[in-house]
Design a protein around this motif. Structure first.
Motif: not given
Ligand code: F6P
Length: 604
Positions: A543-544, A567-568, A581-583, A587-590
């Motif tokens: 998560q970096v 997860t994911k 895009c950034s991580l 994550e927000s897209h997912l």
């Protein structure tokens, strides 16, 4: 698909040009490339075609198959080794060992054949080992699979004081370091151990990757076995899995078939004066093929279950299997596999067994102290789960007419008081009407009933002798149940959108095999080079936004350990690779598109 197109798709994977860098067990199956968009019924039909591939004959110059002469000959030789142990069991043992599904099947088979011995007033000779211990029978424990020393030590422990051991290591992909460590140990102690390896890749495709603290690889162990007169390799190809790499499916079914063929032949030779023959082995494999055909002839009924389970998962509900006897063990297994395979929560698909741990009878006894996910008795279901269930959940009763059908009816009534989405799946002998009235009542309580009726000719051993026939009834029921439950849980997750094409995108990255698979999948879907994909995967795991410090230099064990709590990760890495895009954005897209397939498709 039309006839000829289907035949060519059936064999396409055998071409040397088809995904040449991948072993068979990791290839994608051309028959299922659009399974992610299929209806429940089409999903079941595709799974049937994939399972049929298990029994295809060897075509010249390609892979050896289940019915190839060499495979049958080796099965007969191993059966004769087992026969010797059964006839003179003093200080001897047959050990079955594996990781994940392979270890669960080792348990199931060892338990059944020990039971058969007890019925014959013989001492049990079968032991099982599963990487991660008994908790791995019921939950996902992927990390111990990577530890060859742990494998070796657990084998040594089980075999303490034994003078003769037939060791059967199972690794569908010829890949698990845990099993490689055990085979290496056997090869070093040939005076005691006869090693057998079961897997579904040709020897040259065995994994050739360094393992922690070892000078050998799985590949080099296989090579040594090939040169050893007293070691046996049983490795027919069964074709790629319907969902790429999901060896719980065909790999698991073929493992079950092979173990049963060998051990049934050995038991019959030792106790019923029926010598082991190649012909007998071929016949037995043929009986399993018929089991597959009989099962899938109920395509509509299976599809109804897939649809119900799919609706539940889509709507945030759960699927509960309530089973009896060894069919319940298969349901526990199927449920436990959903977490690593589909990134599912343990509550999504759960299994319960009548009689709980007393019926399961595992090495370590009751595991309920480990927490609610290890509460597996029907009483646990009634107390812990039923009060929370609603009509958006699915409950499936799994039993045979040899079980206590009165008890099934009682439980059905309890469930029905709370919710309507109740289904039944049971096996019955043709013409057996012993529980017809109760069955009628169960049918009335259920939304759908899948009844597989087996020809009476194949059932002479029901009740009287359920264990020693070369085509014994429980073996048929179990394989059939495994196929149906695999279809239900796989199909339901496909309908939930967890699969893209025929790949599990949301796979857990919890051991080195899964880490490599995830990296490959990212490469395949994004078209980016391997190092870039691995970098994206690591960013998602840790998560970096940037890989700093010592992350890149840590070993895979550290990465997979970290990934256990995440997860994911694969979907997030893929979104980053595809969009730049950034991580955080990925994550927000997912989050906005919880259906992984749709989230990915939108970007592709
Ligand atoms: O690591 C997870 C897993 O793929 C399980 O799903 C599977 O049952 C297990 O590994 C064993 O794989 P193999 O039989 O190829 O060693």
């Amino acid at each position: 698909m039309a006839g000829s197109a289907w035949t060519s798709a059936l064999c396409k994977w055998e071409s040397p040009d088809y995904e040449p860098s991948l072993p068979v067990s990791e290839k994608s199956n051309p028959l299922t490339c659009d399974i992610d968009r299929a209806s429940a019924e089409s999903i079941v039909k595709m799974l049937h075609r994939c399972d049929v591939q298990m029994f295809q004959e060897e075509s010249e110059g390609t892979y050896q198959r289940l019915l190839s002469d060499q495979v049958v000959k080796t099965l007969a030789e191993v059966a004769k080794r087992a026969e010797l142990i059964l006839k003179d069991p003093q200080d001897s043992l047959v050990v079955l060992s594996g990781c994940g599904t392979s270890g669960r099947l080792a348990f199931l088979i060892a338990a059944r054949f020990n039971r058969a011995l007890r019925q014959l007033k013989q001492n049990p000779v079968y032991s099982y080992i599963i990487a991660g211990g008994d908790r791995a029978l019921l939950s996902s424990q992927e990390a111990p699979e990577d530890d060859p020393k742990l494998g070796m030590l657990s084998l040594k422990k089980v075999c303490e004081g034994k003078k003769r051991v037939l060791f059967v290591g199972i690794s569908c992909g010829l890949s698990a370091p845990f099993v490689a460590g055990q085979l290496d140990f056997c090869l070093q102690h040939p005076e005691v151990y006869t090693p057998v390896l079961i897997g579904f890749n040709p020897a040259h495709q065995a994994r050739d990757e360094a393992m922690p603290g070892c000078t050998f690889t799985f590949h080099s162990v296989v090579q040594r076995m090939q040169e050893h007169a007293n070691a046996f390799l049983i490795n027919p190809a069964v074709g790629p899995e319907a969902i790429s790499g999901s060896s719980r499916m065909k790999g698991g079914s073929a493992t079950k078939i092979l173990l049963e063929v060998v051990l049934s032949a050995a038991q019959a030779a030792a106790f019923s004066r029926t010598p082991v023959t190649c012909n007998g082995i071929v016949q037995h494999i043929g009986a399993h093929k018929r089991t597959v055909d009989v099962t899938y002839s109920e395509c509509e009924g299976i599809a109804a279950l897939v649809e119900a389970a799919g609706r539940s998962l889509q709507g945030g509900g759960c699927v509960c299997y309530l089973g009896w006897g060894s069919l319940a063990v298969l349901s526990l297994m199927d449920a436990s596999e959903c977490n690593p395979t589909f990134g599912a929560d343990y509550e999504d698909v759960r299994g319960f067994i009548s009689g709980g741990y007393a019926e399961l009878n595992i090495n370590e006894g009751s595991l309920t102290s480990l927490g609610p996910d290890f509460c597996i008795a029907h009483e646990d279901f009634l107390h812990l789960l039923l009060p929370r269930l609603t009509d958006k959940d699915t409950v499936l009763l799994i039993y045979t007419h040899c079980d206590d059908v009165g008890d099934v009816l009682k439980l059905a009534r309890r469930v029905r008081e709370k919710m309507v989405n109740l289904h039944a799946f049971y096996h019955q002998a043709d013409g057996d009407t012993s529980a017809a009235l109760q069955q009628d009542d169960i049918n009335k309580l259920c939304l759908s009933t899948l009844n597989i009726t087996w020809p009476a000719a194949a059932m002479p051993f029901c009740r009287q002798n359920r264990t020693l026939s070369s085509v014994s009834v429980p073996q048929q029921w179990e394989l059939s149940t495994k196929l149906v439950l695999n279809a239900v849980s796989t199909g339901a997750h496909i309908l939930k959108g967890k699969i893209y094409q025929n790949h599990m995108i949301d796979v857990q990255v919890t051991n080195s095999k899964l880490y490599r698979r995830a990296t490959r999948l990212l490469q395949r879907l994004s078209g980016r080079p391997g190092p870039q994909c691995e970098e994206a995967l690591l960013k998602a795991i840790y998560q970096v936004e940037e890989l700093t410090g010592d992350i890149p230099s840590c070993d895979i064990t550290t990465h997979t350990h970290k990934a256990r709590s995440r997860t994911k990760v694969v979907p997030a890495a893929l979104v980053c690779l595809l969009t730049g895009c950034s991580l955080v954005e990925a994550e927000s897209h997912l989050k906005q598109r919880p259906i992984i397939r749709e989230a990915v498709e939108e970007l592709l």
